[in-house]
Design a protein around this motif. Structure first.
Motif, PDB file in Angstrom:
ATOM      1  N   GLY A   1     -18.772   2.461  15.843  1.00  0.00           N
ATOM      2  CA  GLY A   1     -18.020   3.497  16.544  1.00  0.00           C
ATOM      3  C   GLY A   1     -16.786   2.999  17.248  1.00  0.00           C
ATOM      4  O   GLY A   1     -16.428   1.817  17.205  1.00  0.00           O
ATOM      5  N   ARG A   2     -16.142   3.942  17.913  1.00  0.00           N
ATOM      6  CA  ARG A   2     -14.902   3.646  18.609  1.00  0.00           C
ATOM      7  C   ARG A   2     -14.774   4.595  19.797  1.00  0.00           C
ATOM      8  O   ARG A   2     -15.045   5.783  19.680  1.00  0.00           O
ATOM      9  N   LEU A   3     -14.367   4.044  20.929  1.00  0.00           N
ATOM     10  CA  LEU A   3     -14.065   4.823  22.125  1.00  0.00           C
ATOM     11  C   LEU A   3     -12.551   4.887  22.273  1.00  0.00           C
ATOM     12  O   LEU A   3     -11.879   3.861  22.253  1.00  0.00           O
ATOM     13  N   VAL A   4     -12.037   6.099  22.421  1.00  0.00           N
ATOM     14  CA  VAL A   4     -10.610   6.297  22.644  1.00  0.00           C
ATOM     15  C   VAL A   4     -10.444   6.986  23.989  1.00  0.00           C
ATOM     16  O   VAL A   4     -11.057   8.024  24.240  1.00  0.00           O
ATOM     17  N   VAL A   5      -9.616   6.379  24.840  1.00  0.00           N
ATOM     18  CA  VAL A   5      -9.396   6.873  26.200  1.00  0.00           C
ATOM     19  C   VAL A   5      -7.909   7.110  26.400  1.00  0.00           C
ATOM     20  O   VAL A   5      -7.079   6.317  25.942  1.00  0.00           O
ATOM     21  N   ARG A   6      -7.587   8.181  27.093  1.00  0.00           N
ATOM     22  CA  ARG A   6      -6.231   8.384  27.589  1.00  0.00           C
ATOM     23  C   ARG A   6      -6.350   8.716  29.063  1.00  0.00           C
ATOM     24  O   ARG A   6      -7.134   9.571  29.452  1.00  0.00           O
ATOM     25  N   GLU A   7      -5.574   8.011  29.884  1.00  0.00           N
ATOM     26  CA  GLU A   7      -5.616   8.198  31.332  1.00  0.00           C
ATOM     27  C   GLU A   7      -4.225   8.132  31.919  1.00  0.00           C
ATOM     28  O   GLU A   7      -3.307   7.582  31.316  1.00  0.00           O
ATOM     29  N   PHE A   8      -4.103   8.667  33.119  1.00  0.00           N
ATOM     30  CA  PHE A   8      -2.875   8.514  33.876  1.00  0.00           C
ATOM     31  C   PHE A   8      -2.840   7.124  34.492  1.00  0.00           C
ATOM     32  O   PHE A   8      -3.859   6.633  34.976  1.00  0.00           O
ATOM     33  N   ASP A   9      -1.672   6.508  34.512  1.00  0.00           N
ATOM     34  CA  ASP A   9      -1.496   5.213  35.167  1.00  0.00           C
ATOM     35  C   ASP A   9      -1.075   5.495  36.608  1.00  0.00           C
ATOM     36  O   ASP A   9      -0.008   6.060  36.847  1.00  0.00           O
ATOM     37  N   PRO A  10      -1.905   5.112  37.587  1.00  0.00           N
ATOM     38  CA  PRO A  10      -1.602   5.440  38.986  1.00  0.00           C
ATOM     39  C   PRO A  10      -0.383   4.719  39.537  1.00  0.00           C
ATOM     40  O   PRO A  10       0.075   5.029  40.637  1.00  0.00           O
ATOM     41  N   ARG A  11       0.192   3.798  38.778  1.00  0.00           N
ATOM     42  CA  ARG A  11       1.393   3.090  39.224  1.00  0.00           C
ATOM     43  C   ARG A  11       2.667   3.809  38.801  1.00  0.00           C
ATOM     44  O   ARG A  11       3.745   3.510  39.303  1.00  0.00           O
ATOM     45  N   GLU A  12       2.554   4.748  37.867  1.00  0.00           N
ATOM     46  CA  GLU A  12       3.712   5.488  37.364  1.00  0.00           C
ATOM     47  C   GLU A  12       3.905   6.778  38.156  1.00  0.00           C
ATOM     48  O   GLU A  12       2.937   7.308  38.731  1.00  0.00           O
TER      49      GLU A  12
ATOM     50  N   PRO B   1       2.885  10.545  29.276  1.00  0.00           N
ATOM     51  CA  PRO B   1       2.585   9.867  30.527  1.00  0.00           C
ATOM     52  C   PRO B   1       1.230   9.184  30.440  1.00  0.00           C
ATOM     53  O   PRO B   1       0.313   9.686  29.811  1.00  0.00           O
ATOM     54  N   GLY B   2       1.109   8.050  31.076  1.00  0.00           N
ATOM     55  CA  GLY B   2      -0.154   7.339  31.137  1.00  0.00           C
ATOM     56  C   GLY B   2      -0.269   6.278  30.071  1.00  0.00           C
ATOM     57  O   GLY B   2       0.720   5.704  29.617  1.00  0.00           O
ATOM     58  N   TYR B   3      -1.513   6.016  29.658  1.00  0.00           N
ATOM     59  CA  TYR B   3      -1.777   4.985  28.671  1.00  0.00           C
ATOM     60  C   TYR B   3      -3.029   5.359  27.900  1.00  0.00           C
ATOM     61  O   TYR B   3      -3.814   6.197  28.313  1.00  0.00           O
ATOM     62  N   GLY B   4      -3.190   4.718  26.760  1.00  0.00           N
ATOM     63  CA  GLY B   4      -4.364   4.928  25.938  1.00  0.00           C
ATOM     64  C   GLY B   4      -5.108   3.624  25.766  1.00  0.00           C
ATOM     65  O   GLY B   4      -4.546   2.545  25.933  1.00  0.00           O
ATOM     66  N   ARG B   5      -6.357   3.722  25.430  1.00  0.00           N
ATOM     67  CA  ARG B   5      -7.199   2.548  25.234  1.00  0.00           C
ATOM     68  C   ARG B   5      -8.114   2.826  24.044  1.00  0.00           C
ATOM     69  O   ARG B   5      -8.646   3.917  23.912  1.00  0.00           O
ATOM     70  N   VAL B   6      -8.275   1.815  23.209  1.00  0.00           N
ATOM     71  CA  VAL B   6      -9.211   1.881  22.089  1.00  0.00           C
ATOM     72  C   VAL B   6     -10.161   0.708  22.257  1.00  0.00           C
ATOM     73  O   VAL B   6      -9.726  -0.416  22.505  1.00  0.00           O
ATOM     74  N   ALA B   7     -11.457   0.934  22.144  1.00  0.00           N
ATOM     75  CA  ALA B   7     -12.444  -0.133  22.291  1.00  0.00           C
ATOM     76  C   ALA B   7     -13.581   0.088  21.305  1.00  0.00           C
ATOM     77  O   ALA B   7     -13.879   1.214  20.922  1.00  0.00           O
ATOM     78  N   ARG B   8     -14.222  -1.008  20.938  1.00  0.00           N
ATOM     79  CA  ARG B   8     -15.352  -0.970  20.017  1.00  0.00           C
ATOM     80  C   ARG B   8     -16.616  -1.418  20.739  1.00  0.00           C
ATOM     81  O   ARG B   8     -16.558  -2.290  21.588  1.00  0.00           O
ATOM     82  N   PRO B   9     -17.767  -0.826  20.379  1.00  0.00           N
ATOM     83  CA  PRO B   9     -19.034  -1.239  21.009  1.00  0.00           C
ATOM     84  C   PRO B   9     -19.381  -2.685  20.663  1.00  0.00           C
ATOM     85  O   PRO B   9     -19.136  -3.131  19.545  1.00  0.00           O
ATOM     86  N   ARG B  10     -19.955  -3.394  21.630  1.00  0.00           N
ATOM     87  CA  ARG B  10     -20.552  -4.699  21.358  1.00  0.00           C
ATOM     88  C   ARG B  10     -21.930  -4.458  20.756  1.00  0.00           C
ATOM     89  O   ARG B  10     -22.521  -3.405  20.951  1.00  0.00           O
TER      90      ARG B  10
END
Length: 186
Positions: A106-117, A162-171
């Motif tokens: 599988g794959r986890l896809v995240v999009r969040e606001f960057d609190p520094r922007e 705005p913000g950033y995205g993240r893609v991660a894979r399960p261990r």
């Protein structure tokens, strides 16, 4: 644009199952679930679920929290958390649960606001100072550490304004949720 980026990161194939964690009324789920066998919106707020069920009858809506996802292990091929992680009180527990319900491939896809922007600062002000929601916004490197400390690897940050995205894979083996998420950055 945002939608093509998210579609590429999800890399969903026909027949796959997707869970949208904190998916609200299912707007993003509907835009990204074309061709999937099953798309589930997990949402803790009943009013949002009710609205989504009326507007998007082709999606399955399930009431529940990210910290206790009501599905068996390895139920989903993809997990999406679009602008929702900052609302989750116990992020390590939620990440552990997402890892649990994802297949190893599988794959986890995240999009969040960057609190520094600027936009992230404004959203944090609105959610916390005006609406008193008690949200926690994470800088990209902080979220990377939390994701990797709670069952994922290969966490990659992508700029997505705005913000950033993240893609991660399960261990292979999910690790217990860590309260502080202080894993070493890779």
């Amino acid at each position: 644009g945002v939608i093509p980026c998210l579609r590429g990161w999800l890399d969903s194939q026909p027949g796959m199952h997707l869970i949208d964690v904190g998916g609200g009324t299912g707007v993003m789920t509907a835009l990204l679930a074309d061709g999937l066998r099953g798309a589930v919106v997990l949402e803790p707020e009943r009013s949002r679920l009710a609205y989504g069920q009326v507007q998007r009858r082709d999606l399955r809506f399930v009431e529940g929290s990210a910290e206790a996802i009501p599905f068996p292990d390895a139920s989903f091929d993809r997990a999406l958390a679009h602008m929702s992680l900052h609302h989750i009180p116990d992020l390590p527990a939620a990440l552990h649960e997402v890892r649990r319900v994802l297949k190893l491939s599988g794959r986890l896809v995240v999009r969040e606001f960057d609190p520094r922007e600027p936009r992230g600062k404004w959203v944090a002000f609105w959610e916390n100072d005006m609406r008193h929601l008690g949200c926690t916004f994470y800088a990209p490197s902080e979220l990377k550490r939390k994701v990797e400390a709670n069952g994922f690897h290969e966490a990659i940050i992508h700029a997505l304004r705005p913000g950033y995205g993240r893609v991660a894979r399960p261990r292979e083996a999910a690790v217990p949720a860590e309260a502080d998420g202080s894993g070493a950055e890779r």
